[in-house]
Design a protein around this motif. Structure first.
Motif, PDB file in Angstrom:
ATOM      1  N   ILE A 298     -12.696  -0.018   1.005  1.00 38.07           N
ATOM      2  CA  ILE A 298     -12.863   0.809  -0.198  1.00 38.07           C
ATOM      3  C   ILE A 298     -14.330   1.014  -0.495  1.00 38.07           C
ATOM      4  O   ILE A 298     -15.091   0.059  -0.605  1.00 38.07           O
ATOM      5  CB  ILE A 298     -12.209   0.124  -1.416  1.00 38.07           C
ATOM      6  CG1 ILE A 298     -10.741  -0.175  -1.098  1.00 38.07           C
ATOM      7  CG2 ILE A 298     -12.315   1.016  -2.639  1.00 38.07           C
ATOM      8  CD1 ILE A 298     -10.161  -1.176  -2.039  1.00 38.07           C
TER       9      ILE A 298
ATOM     10  N   ALA B 127      -7.769  -2.900   3.962  1.00 41.05           N
ATOM     11  CA  ALA B 127      -8.158  -1.754   3.144  1.00 41.05           C
ATOM     12  C   ALA B 127      -9.677  -1.779   3.031  1.00 41.05           C
ATOM     13  O   ALA B 127     -10.284  -2.828   2.851  1.00 41.05           O
ATOM     14  CB  ALA B 127      -7.536  -1.843   1.758  1.00 41.05           C
TER      15      ALA B 127
ATOM     16  N   ASN C 139     -12.321 -11.279   2.772  1.00 40.32           N
ATOM     17  CA  ASN C 139     -12.671 -10.345   1.697  1.00 40.32           C
ATOM     18  C   ASN C 139     -14.174 -10.182   1.676  1.00 40.32           C
ATOM     19  O   ASN C 139     -14.887 -11.146   1.469  1.00 40.32           O
ATOM     20  CB  ASN C 139     -12.194 -10.902   0.365  1.00 40.32           C
ATOM     21  CG  ASN C 139     -10.716 -11.236   0.457  1.00 40.32           C
ATOM     22  OD1 ASN C 139      -9.871 -10.360   0.422  1.00 40.32           O
ATOM     23  ND2 ASN C 139     -10.397 -12.507   0.624  1.00 40.32           N
TER      24      ASN C 139
ATOM     25  N   PHE D  42      -0.775   7.578   0.428  1.00 44.33           N
ATOM     26  CA  PHE D  42      -1.249   8.674  -0.386  1.00 44.33           C
ATOM     27  C   PHE D  42      -0.994   9.989   0.313  1.00 44.33           C
ATOM     28  O   PHE D  42      -0.947  10.034   1.532  1.00 44.33           O
ATOM     29  CB  PHE D  42      -2.755   8.533  -0.620  1.00 44.33           C
ATOM     30  CG  PHE D  42      -3.072   7.659  -1.791  1.00 44.33           C
ATOM     31  CD1 PHE D  42      -3.048   6.279  -1.643  1.00 44.33           C
ATOM     32  CD2 PHE D  42      -3.351   8.207  -3.026  1.00 44.33           C
ATOM     33  CE1 PHE D  42      -3.316   5.474  -2.731  1.00 44.33           C
ATOM     34  CE2 PHE D  42      -3.623   7.396  -4.111  1.00 44.33           C
ATOM     35  CZ  PHE D  42      -3.604   6.027  -3.957  1.00 44.33           C
TER      36      PHE D  42
ATOM     37  N   THR E 133     -10.952  -5.730   2.491  1.00 39.69           N
ATOM     38  CA  THR E 133     -10.091  -6.879   2.486  1.00 39.69           C
ATOM     39  C   THR E 133      -9.121  -6.765   3.644  1.00 39.69           C
ATOM     40  O   THR E 133      -8.629  -5.684   3.958  1.00 39.69           O
ATOM     41  CB  THR E 133      -9.341  -7.019   1.147  1.00 39.69           C
ATOM     42  OG1 THR E 133      -8.460  -8.139   1.246  1.00 39.69           O
ATOM     43  CG2 THR E 133      -8.542  -5.788   0.831  1.00 39.69           C
TER      44      THR E 133
ATOM     45  N   PHE F  61     -16.013  -2.421  -0.108  1.00 35.11           N
ATOM     46  CA  PHE F  61     -15.283  -3.665  -0.173  1.00 35.11           C
ATOM     47  C   PHE F  61     -14.188  -3.613   0.879  1.00 35.11           C
ATOM     48  O   PHE F  61     -13.430  -2.629   0.946  1.00 35.11           O
ATOM     49  CB  PHE F  61     -14.675  -3.846  -1.561  1.00 35.11           C
ATOM     50  CG  PHE F  61     -13.814  -5.061  -1.663  1.00 35.11           C
ATOM     51  CD1 PHE F  61     -12.433  -4.941  -1.781  1.00 35.11           C
ATOM     52  CD2 PHE F  61     -14.367  -6.327  -1.631  1.00 35.11           C
ATOM     53  CE1 PHE F  61     -11.627  -6.077  -1.867  1.00 35.11           C
ATOM     54  CE2 PHE F  61     -13.569  -7.460  -1.710  1.00 35.11           C
ATOM     55  CZ  PHE F  61     -12.206  -7.326  -1.829  1.00 35.11           C
TER      56      PHE F  61
ATOM     57  N   PHE G 288       0.845  -1.177   0.000  1.00 37.10           N
ATOM     58  CA  PHE G 288       0.000   0.000   0.000  1.00 37.10           C
ATOM     59  C   PHE G 288       0.880   1.225   0.000  1.00 37.10           C
ATOM     60  O   PHE G 288       1.854   1.346   0.734  1.00 37.10           O
ATOM     61  CB  PHE G 288      -1.045  -0.040   1.121  1.00 37.10           C
ATOM     62  CG  PHE G 288      -0.602   0.503   2.440  1.00 37.10           C
ATOM     63  CD1 PHE G 288      -0.083  -0.334   3.411  1.00 37.10           C
ATOM     64  CD2 PHE G 288      -0.751   1.845   2.734  1.00 37.10           C
ATOM     65  CE1 PHE G 288       0.285   0.157   4.635  1.00 37.10           C
ATOM     66  CE2 PHE G 288      -0.388   2.341   3.967  1.00 37.10           C
ATOM     67  CZ  PHE G 288       0.139   1.498   4.919  1.00 37.10           C
TER      68      PHE G 288
ATOM     69  N   ARG H 285     -12.791   7.778  -0.181  1.00 39.32           N
ATOM     70  CA  ARG H 285     -13.262   6.434  -0.491  1.00 39.32           C
ATOM     71  C   ARG H 285     -12.456   5.334   0.162  1.00 39.32           C
ATOM     72  O   ARG H 285     -12.921   4.249   0.356  1.00 39.32           O
ATOM     73  CB  ARG H 285     -13.208   6.217  -2.011  1.00 39.32           C
ATOM     74  CG  ARG H 285     -14.249   7.027  -2.717  1.00 39.32           C
ATOM     75  CD  ARG H 285     -14.274   6.684  -4.194  1.00 39.32           C
ATOM     76  NE  ARG H 285     -15.444   7.291  -4.795  1.00 39.32           N
ATOM     77  CZ  ARG H 285     -16.592   6.639  -4.972  1.00 39.32           C
ATOM     78  NH1 ARG H 285     -16.688   5.376  -4.654  1.00 39.32           N
ATOM     79  NH2 ARG H 285     -17.627   7.271  -5.483  1.00 39.32           N
ATOM     80  N   ILE H 286     -11.236   5.601   0.438  1.00 42.52           N
ATOM     81  CA  ILE H 286     -10.360   4.504   0.877  1.00 42.52           C
ATOM     82  C   ILE H 286      -9.826   4.753   2.285  1.00 42.52           C
ATOM     83  O   ILE H 286      -9.295   5.821   2.583  1.00 42.52           O
ATOM     84  CB  ILE H 286      -9.168   4.329  -0.070  1.00 42.52           C
ATOM     85  CG1 ILE H 286      -9.662   4.121  -1.503  1.00 42.52           C
ATOM     86  CG2 ILE H 286      -8.305   3.147   0.363  1.00 42.52           C
ATOM     87  CD1 ILE H 286      -8.543   3.881  -2.475  1.00 42.52           C
TER      88      ILE H 286
ATOM     89  N   ASN I  89      -8.425   8.767   1.284  1.00 43.84           N
ATOM     90  CA  ASN I  89      -9.274   9.824   0.720  1.00 43.84           C
ATOM     91  C   ASN I  89     -10.703   9.497   1.104  1.00 43.84           C
ATOM     92  O   ASN I  89     -10.936   8.655   1.963  1.00 43.84           O
ATOM     93  CB  ASN I  89      -9.079   9.939  -0.798  1.00 43.84           C
ATOM     94  CG  ASN I  89      -9.384   8.629  -1.501  1.00 43.84           C
ATOM     95  OD1 ASN I  89     -10.288   7.889  -1.115  1.00 43.84           O
ATOM     96  ND2 ASN I  89      -8.631   8.336  -2.548  1.00 43.84           N
TER      97      ASN I  89
END
Lengths: 1075, 441
Positions: free
Chosen positions: A531, A529, A584, A10, A541, A539, A7, A452-453, A450
């Motif tokens: 998402i 993560a 997941n 960011f 995982t 999602f 990863f 979304r993540i 961000n």
């Protein structure tokens, strides 16, 4: 074949929310809704007095990429509403520029009242509290310092103080300065609860789940999570098998549901199932190492115990025994806080056994010898002139310290949250030569990459050293030897060496010279993560790794009796276990028409387990200074072994709720495991549940009840806890002869072998009354387990002892209830909390109804129509005054005592268990008292079978001084005779005792310093406390501790005491500081 | 946007390509159908059968100690309650020691039956080799049945392996029939066994066992024949110094023994040595036994020590390595067996005296010349007792000669001459119920 997820960090958005772009286009919408929509786009919530600000007015807005400040300015200014950012809130107050928006009534003879509003639980001031004159629209809001000022018409006015999350207070406006402290609402029903693969609002749960919060866990010193949850959840029975530091603890959720496949619940830490169990290879026969004891209780935010099928089915084939979800602490986007806590305590064995002293022993030996026609063993001179009278129990038991030091820091910003901690725990055992030390470190980090993540990681490391001494079933156990060693032997000889004349190895020498340490290194970590894919779809995982490395090192120097036999004996063993888990999950949440809500998830998970172990044993050491096998002249045993295992699963869940009133959940899991043969490799486990929040109905008029929910569930779960490859027809290695390798048939095949499955029905209700001042939870459950994996005993004339197959059925049903109430709520508070659990177990089917008998030292039995592991043996009717022998009950009336006269003589399963907690507080002081009880559990006192036998070399209990000596004596103890043709010492009800107990589990007195002092010290919290654990135990049991299982976690060798290490009474003092 | 896509993609890829294997093989075991296929496999399976003799319930400990405790040779002086019960000839059917004997014998029998089952299909092995192996297997199985019959009486007779749960329940077979089966097997074995290694079956061993069975069944002529054959045809001879029988070297007197080493040990030394030497002193010689030796008897000091305080058996002394061998049959037994058979047939005194004297001479005692069969029988039993202390013979000698009840104060009924059928067998075997238990239990 595994690939590592990379990863890339960011660039983190440095926005503080005020600059987050707002996008909103609405026509003719109520101001309230507009404010709600703005709330959903930033991290703030609005606070306002709805009676002073008209939020129902319709507005039309159009904002594109506007900043929050711009939006507020635009929206509110023209409505004469002022706004202010206070912490996470935007407080709205009407601007007094327009007479039309002035409050309606301004009384002529208005009285001005001022004051400060604070939070009753910690003294901090509360801004934004709404204060209204009851029955009017006159009102105001407290400012940033909690101060307010209001005008009331007269002294008979009542001021109403209200604030979200706090209990409303109404006060007569009879003074000019009125300070009010608001109490936080019991947030039980507003809180979130961690459930399988997610979390759910407690209000909206349809299943039976108990939660235990962090404060409950860390309030009392304990080395181990299992110990910390004892008595805190209904339906969960926690038994400290022994007082061994770091030792195994039995946890049973809603009774024992298996005979051979284990009854331990599944432990899941931060979503990842973890390795549990005992990987020790040096036989301690009884007290085991507990892999769950590597976790630091202080790192835990909450524990959820999943009890019914609806909650547990999502864990499928391992869920029959319940699931314990452990969530570790996360940082929060508030100011950073640093916590330091420490405690130090002393432990002592609460009770020792009353054994014969030297004189009594010698006299007893003489009498026994004369009674069998022999001569006295000791002359009168020897008895009178004897100077040696060793209190052996005293020699091996002593007061021992326990201490813990913890430093943690948590905090974060909008984008990053962290929780870091370091902990050192150290405990000496009350028994000589035992102890447990552990070092823990943790780093939990969460990043918002961000909108979304989110990504994050939890890393938990631990290293522990366990100083062990052999447990119960050995001739080398310090406690067992100390109890059984006659007092006529001294500890040391005149020359200072250890005296070894006694029948057993000198326990003090074992304690001091014999080394047995286990070192465990543990790493439980995961990265994840999260998402947001589309609207409503996320999602997640998560990849977790649980790495457990256990090294055992034992050394008996040639100077001890055990070591002398082999001229020094050393054993070194290691076990490396890795469990990789990948979860997941795809989640979908949607809301339709503000009425229908759907939360669904679909997941795929796999687990890959690997164990590699080695074992080495060496003998013939040069002298006691050489401890490692490198110095051993002969290696007598060396081996290495491997085991792999895999699990693939699909699971899913759909939750539907209608208006927060009618709630439904459907879940299921499909598991495939390497443990089962081709015929039955996969299993499917479904469950369904529903709940009805009656209190939300319009027709519900009971004012006193603020929340009432009834719920029911039904589903199927599994248990796969059998050894691997059990279905195969196997030849095993190891049958060596004359240094040639040999193989032998070791296992009969069963290609149809499959899971045990439990169908569980649960019905219950959750009730909250008087603004949640009184809460009541009740459950009734019924578990039917079939296809029990049984090592069906087979005739030994077949060459095998047993054969594993799915036969057998068992049921458990019971009730649980929990009542919590705030009895007194003023300056002096009194909360009480009681939980009660009752379980009835019955074995309903076995192979051909053949009982499994004579299990372990208590000779437990598994029989159809009885609870599991009952004691089934001869019933003693007491000592016959004319013969001095026991009379056994002739159950079948045939005039003889044979095997057919065996009957049920006791049941180790308790009738009911529970705990009762009272918390008192006054000003800064708080007192908390917890009583814990177990009623109706029988114990087979296997220790008495030896030390009351009046045979052999063992020292005896003082109670034998009351034994039968001549015709006419009435006593409980039969005659002393070497011949014992009546087998008075056979396993019978003579040794069954009532193990019911009521224990003052914890008594804790604490003082929390108030705000003024804290401010001076620049601290935000300072607490000093003293706590006593196991302070008193009320019981009729004659042994050392009524909470006992000599065989550790074993479901069948249950409720038996055999020289087992008792739990200690502990008194500690501690400090909690928060900066 | 592209960065995000890559992240998501890499995560998905990771997830989808990683899977847990579900088809896993065990590492310390092997599926039965793959286990015995080659001659090398056969060898390992045969070794596994010998290994069964080492089980604690078998020659590893309990057969010998139980026989000694049951007789007037030894008494229980330790902590194990079950030994105490055996010593008082007062066992319950769940006595763990007697259960262990039963279990161990049947484990040996099942292992042998398994190998016999796969033996015909082994390729690459000559007929002689196969017969040699089958002969050894018959010997091991016969030894197990001989022990079972001696201790328990009528026992289930199993001659095929237990391969599934279909045939688990066999009833007790009359001991005469069991013995007849093993006599047949041993007759085949004695012709076929070509192996002649210490610690393994041999033709001599098979024949010696036949002699013992014949004696048990009072077939005196057969007993005499077999014993003579063993004495004369296999190059065996008595060692000159009795004490050398218990050192670590192989000798010429051993007909069959079970061997141990420090990686494959027994705990007999641990059980008989006194605490001062690191043992548990569970089983020790009776005063009566010690006093039965005359002072010139060399066997006294070779077998026992600690006379001033705690007398103990020193035949098993290697407590740290656990490597003491356990004799099953020695040549001197063949002499005494032949003498007994001859006494019962009222044969020539000279021959009988000669056999007994062979053993007496080696023990440093003077020759005898009795002319009365009763006196000879007395002497014979005494010599058997002194020669085979702690070798598991005395109990059966007394039973065979109907002397148990009168010699042992703790034996008052002939019911006590057999151990009870284990409770675990009665409980699980549908063909054996409580009504089939030995009388008195």
């Amino acid at each position: 074949m595994l690939m590592v997820i990379f990863f890339i960090p960011f660039p983190v958005n440095a926005g503080v929310g005020q600059t987050t772009p707002i996008n909103l286009i609405l026509e003719n919408t109520s101001l309230k809704e507009v404010l709600q929509k703005i709330e959903s786009q930033c991290d703030y919530t609005f606070a306002y007095n709805a009676s002073r600000i008209d939020v129902s007015q319709k507005v039309s807005v159009s904002y594109t990429n506007a900043s929050l400040t711009e939006v507020l300015n635009n929206l509110l200014k023209e409505k004469n509403i002022a706004y202010e950012f206070i912490d996470e809130k935007i407080v709205l107050t009407p601007k007094e520029t327009n007479t039309e928006s002035k409050p309606e009534v301004v009384p002529q003879e208005g009285k001005k009242i001022t004051g400060t509003v604070t939070d009753a639980s910690n003294g901090s001031t509360l801004p934004g509290v709404s204060i209204v004159v009851k029955g009017t629209l006159t009102g105001t809001v407290s400012d940033i310092d909690g101060n307010y000022s209001i005008e009331v018409p007269d002294e008979l006015s009542v001021l109403v103080f209200s604030y979200i999350g706090y209990q409303k207070v109404e006060i007569l406006a009879d003074k000019s300065i009125i300070d009010v402290a608001l109490r936080p609402i019991a947030t039980q029903l507003e809180e979130m609860v961690v459930v399988g693969y997610g979390s759910s609002s407690k209000k909206l749960l349809t299943s039976s789940i108990s939660t235990i919060k962090a404060e409950e866990i860390t309030k009392y010193p304990s080395s181990n999570i299992d110990q910390a949850i004892q008595g805190k959840s209904t339906g969960v029975q926690v038994v400290s098998n022994s007082g061994t530091p770091g030792g195994g603890i039995s946890v049973r959720v809603r009774g024992i549901s298996s005979i051979n496949a284990g009854s331990n619940p599944l432990y899941v830490v931060d979503g990842i199932p973890v390795i549990t169990g005992d990987y020790g290879q040096i036989g301690f026969s009884g007290q085991t190492i507990n892999a769950i004891s590597d976790l630091n209780p202080n790192d835990i935010e909450s524990i959820s115990v999943l009890k019914d099928a609806s909650a547990t089915t999502i864990y499928g084939s391992r869920a029959s025994n319940g699931v314990i979800l452990i969530t570790t602490k996360k940082g929060a986007a508030e100011k950073t806080s640093i916590n330091f806590s420490a405690y130090y305590g002393v432990q002592q064995a609460a009770k020792t056994l009353d054994m014969l002293n030297a004189r009594e022993f010698m006299e007893y030996k003489n009498e026994a010898s004369i009674a069998s026609g022999g001569l006295p063993v000791y002359s009168q001179e020897e008895i009178d002139n004897n100077t040696i009278d060793t209190d052996w129990q005293n020699e091996v038991l002593s007061t021992a310290p326990i201490a813990n030091y913890e430093l943690s820091a948590s905090g974060g910003s909008k984008a990053t949250k962290f929780y870091l901690s370091g902990n050192y725990f150290t405990q000496d055992g009350t028994l000589i030569g035992t102890g447990y030390d552990r070092l823990n470190g943790r780093a939990n980090l969460d990043f918002k990459v961000n909108d979304r993540i989110n990504v994050g990681t939890n890393i938990g490391l631990s290293y522990s050293v366990n100083d062990r001494k052999e447990g119960d079933q050995s001739l080398n156990a310090p406690l067992a030897n100390a109890i059984a060693m006659p007092a006529i032997y001294p500890v040391y000889n005149d020359d200072g060496t250890y005296n070894d004349d006694g029948p057993y190895a000198n326990p003090v020498s074992i304690g001091n010279l014999h080394t047995n340490k286990s070192y465990a290194f543990r790493n439980i970590s995961n990265i994840y993560a999260d998402i947001k894919i589309l609207d409503g779809f996320t999602f997640q995982t998560k990849l977790g790794a649980d790495y457990y490395n256990l090294r055992e090192h034992t050394y008996d120097p040639p100077t001890t009796r055990q070591g002398g036999k082999y001229n020094g004996l050393g054993i070194e063993s290691t076990a490396n276990v890795i469990n990789l888990v990948s979860n997941n999950i795809l989640k979908y949440n949607t809301e339709i028409n503000d009425k229908h809500r759907i939360n669904a998830l679909l997941g795929y998970s796999f687990e890959s387990y690997q164990r590699r172990s080695t074992y080495l044993r060496g003998q013939d050491f040069p002298n006691e200074n050489f401890e490692y096998i490198a110095s051993a002249a002969s290696i007598t045993e060396g081996s290495a072994s491997a085991l792999d295992r895999g699990l693939n699963s699909f699971f899913g869940e759909v939750k539907y709720d209608l208006s927060y009133k009618y709630l439904f959940t459907l879940s299921g899991r499909y598991d495939g495991s390497s443990k089962f043969g081709e015929n039955n490799r996969f299993g499917f486990f479904p469950a369904a549940s529903a709940a009805w929040r009656i209190s939300e109905e319009n027709f519900f008029g009971v004012k006193a009840i603020n929340d009432l929910k009834i719920r029911a569930s039904y589903g199927l779960t599994g248990n796969d806890g059998i050894p691997d490859f059990a279905y195969m027809n196997l030849y095993s290695s190891g049958a060596n002869y004359q240094l040639n390798p040999g193989i032998y048939p070791s296992q009969l095949p069963n290609p149809d072998l499959k899971w045990e499955s439990t169908a569980q029905f649960d019905i219950g209700f959750d009730l909250a009354m008087f603004d949640s001042r009184l809460t009541l939870n009740f459950d009734y459950y019924n578990k039917q387990t079939k296809d029990l994996l049984l090592y069906r005993p087979v005739p030994p004339s077949s060459g095998f002892g047993s054969y594993i197959s799915n036969i057998g059925e068992m049921k458990n049903n019971g009730i649980e209830f929990l009542i919590a109430g705030k009895v007194i709520q003023s300056d002096f508070t009194w909360d009480l909390n009681t939980n009660f659990s009752l379980n009835r177990n019955e074995v309903t089917k076995l192979y051909n109804d053949q009982p499994i008998d004579q299990i372990g030292r208590g000779e437990n039995s598994v029989r159809v129509g009885y609870p599991i592991a009952i004691f089934y043996n001869y019933e003693s009717l007491g000592v016959d005054p004319s013969t001095g022998d026991l009379v056994f009950k002739d159950v079948d009336g045939d005039g003889e005592i044979t095997e057919n006269d065996r009957t049920m003589i006791g049941d180790p399963n308790p009738d009911f268990i529970g705990a009762f907690t009272n918390n008192f507080s006054y000003k800064g002081f708080s007192l908390s008292v917890t009583l814990q009880y177990s009623y109706g559990n029988d114990i087979f006192n296997g220790t008495r079978r030896y030390i009351e036998s009046m045979k052999g070399q063992d020292n005896q209990l003082s109670v034998i001084l009351d034994r039968w000596r001549q015709a006419g004596d009435i006593t409980q103890v039969p005659r002393a005779t070497n011949a014992d043709l009546n087998n008075n010492d056979r396993a019978s009800s003579r040794f069954i005792e009532d193990g019911s107990y009521l224990r003052f589990k914890t008594v804790r007195l604490a003082y929390n310093f108030n705000k003024e002092i804290l401010d001076k010290l620049k601290l935000s919290r300072l607490e000093l406390y003293v706590v006593a654990q196991n302070l008193f135990t009320f019981t009729n049991y004659s042994g050392m501790d009524p909470e006992v299982n000599y065989a550790g976690d074993d479901d069948l060798r249950y409720g038996t005491d055999f020289f087992t290490y008792p739990s200690a009474r502990v008194v500690s003092a501690g400090i909690n500081v928060q900066f | 946007m592209t960065m995000k896509k890559y992240i998501i993609l890499s995560i998905l890829v990771t997830v989808l390509f990683s899977c847990a294997k579900l088809d896993i093989d065990p590492t310390q075991s092997i599926a039965a159908d793959k286990a015995i296929r080659t001659p090398s496999d056969l060898n390992q399976a045969l070794t596994g059968c010998y290994d069964a003799l080492q089980l604690a319930g078998f020659y590893g400990r309990h057969t010998m100690l139980s026989a000694e405790l049951s007789s007037d040779n030894a008494t229980a002086t330790g902590t194990i309650l079950e030994f105490n019960d055996i010593s008082l000839n007062n066992l319950l059917s769940n006595n763990t020691i007697s259960e262990a004997i039963w279990n161990a014998c049947y484990i040996a029998i099942n292992r042998v039956n398994n190998v016999l089952y796969y033996l015909p299909n082994i390729e690459g092995l000559s007929e002689e080799n196969k017969n040699d192996v089958s002969g050894q297997l018959y010997f091991i199985r016969s030894l197990a049945y001989y022990n079972l019959v001696s201790y328990f009486g009528d026992v289930p007779l199993r001659v095929s392996p237990t391969l599934s749960t279909d045939d688990l329940n066999l009833p007790r077979t009359a001991k005469a029939e069991v013995l007849s089966q093993i006599v047949g097997d041993l007759n085949t074995a004695k012709i076929n066994i070509t192996t002649n290694t210490t610690g393994r079956a041999s033709a001599a061993a098979a024949e010696a066992l036949l002699a013992k069975i014949a004696l048990y069944e009072s077939r005196w002529a057969d007993a005499e024949t077999f014993a003579t054959h063993v004495i004369e045809n296999y190059g065996l001879s008595l060692v000159s110094d009795y004490s050398t029988l218990f050192n670590n070297d192989n000798n010429s007197e051993s007909v069959f023994e079970v061997q141990f080493n420090d990686q494959d040990k027994n705990r007999i030394a641990e059980y008989v040595l006194p605490t001062s030497l690191g043992g548990r002193y569970e089983v020790s010689p009776t005063e009566d036994l010690i006093n039965s030796f005359s002072t010139e008897d060399l066997r006294l000091n070779a077998s026992f020590d600690g006379f001033d305080d705690k007398p103990y058996c020193k035949k098993y002394y290697q407590i740290s390595s656990g490597a003491d061998r356990v004799y099953v049959i020695r040549l001197s037994e063949m002499y005494l067996l032949r003498a007994e058979a001859r006494i019962q047939q009222q044969a020539d005194f000279g021959l009988i005296n000669a056999d007994i004297n062979a053993v007496r001479q080696r023990a440093g005692l003077e020759d005898l010349s009795f002319q009365d069969y009763n006196a000879l029988l007395q002497e014979l039993l005494l010599q058997r007792r002194l020669e085979f202390t702690f070798e598991g013979q005395r109990w059966f000698d007394l039973i065979r000669n109907n002397l148990a009840v009168q010699t042992l104060p703790t034996v008052t009924s002939s019911d006590q001459l057999l151990f009870p059928i284990p409770y675990s067998e009665i409980n699980t075997n549908t063909a054996i119920g409580p009504e089939n238990q030995n009388p008195g239990y």
